[in-house]
Design a protein around this motif. Structure first.
Motif, PDB file in Angstrom:
ATOM      1  N   PRO A  48     -84.965 111.089  16.647  1.00  0.00           N
ATOM      2  CA  PRO A  48     -85.692 110.448  15.543  1.00  0.00           C
ATOM      3  C   PRO A  48     -86.624 109.323  16.022  1.00  0.00           C
ATOM      4  O   PRO A  48     -87.669 109.068  15.395  1.00  0.00           O
ATOM      5  CB  PRO A  48     -84.601 109.918  14.620  1.00  0.00           C
ATOM      6  N   THR A  67     -86.644 109.541   6.671  1.00  0.00           N
ATOM      7  CA  THR A  67     -85.603 110.387   7.246  1.00  0.00           C
ATOM      8  C   THR A  67     -85.281 109.948   8.671  1.00  0.00           C
ATOM      9  O   THR A  67     -84.119 109.968   9.083  1.00  0.00           O
ATOM     10  CB  THR A  67     -86.034 111.869   7.227  1.00  0.00           C
ATOM     11  N   SER A  80     -81.672 108.545   9.976  1.00  0.00           N
ATOM     12  CA  SER A  80     -81.029 109.129  11.164  1.00  0.00           C
ATOM     13  C   SER A  80     -80.675 108.051  12.182  1.00  0.00           C
ATOM     14  O   SER A  80     -79.584 108.064  12.767  1.00  0.00           O
ATOM     15  CB  SER A  80     -81.946 110.163  11.814  1.00  0.00           C
TER      16      SER A  80
END
Length: 184
Positions: A42, A59, A63
């Motif tokens: 990520p 997102t 993560s």
């Protein structure tokens, strides 16, 4: 995949990999070293996205925060809840400060995504060590701005995303926080 994304990945993936190998070379077997490549995904993704669009995906932040919470839970279970509270508090303070600066000067300095990334990164490094990541990221960002200015003249109209510098600095400091490291 566009050419610019591929060229950024060609640079970022080996840099993160080399950093992991250099630091983990000194780590004792076992432990939480397996979490480093998981965290790198990520961080690299948000770096590419921020470089392309000046946007850090939520997102990716989630993560990173989950990796950090897992790290805290396994490595420092007694301080898990205090680290979560400190991470949320720091993100809130930076988010508010960035918003106030934007309202005052009319330009974004520290974006909301950067503030959230610092909060998530705090879970990865611990509150006491996030300041090292911020120092490293700031020095990297300043060096990049000076290099861009030298190469292109006046760059005040160009923005340099801070996310990639934060991401790599968080990764470096995270690796140094792993249990089993000789300096830990």
């Amino acid at each position: 995949m566009s050419g610019s994304v591929a060229s950024v990945l060609i640079v970022l993936v080996p840099v993160y990999g080399a950093t992991f190998l250099l630091v983990s070379w000194h780590a004792s077997p076992g432990g939480l070293a397996w979490l480093a490549p998981v965290l790198a995904v990520p961080l690299i993704w948000l770096s590419v996205t921020d470089l392309r669009r000046f946007e850090i995906p939520d997102t990716a932040i989630i993560s990173i925060a989950l990796c950090g919470a897992l790290f805290q839970w396994v490595a420092r279970p007694a301080s898990l809840w205090s680290e979560i509270a400190l991470a949320l508090g720091l993100a809130a303070v930076l988010w508010t400060g960035g918003d106030l600066a934007f309202r005052r000067i009319g330009r974004e300095a520290l974006g909301i995504g950067d503030a959230k990334l610092i909060g998530a990164g705090t879970l990865c490094t611990g509150f006491a060590a996030i300041w090292w990541a911020l120092l490293i990221a700031c020095v990297g960002g300043i060096a990049a701005a000076l290099a861009a200015r030298r190469g292109r003249g006046n760059t005040t109209h160009l923005g340099i995303p801070f996310g990639p510098f934060l991401a790599y600095a968080i990764y470096m400091v995270f690796l140094l926080q792993l249990p089993g490291m000789p300096w830990h």
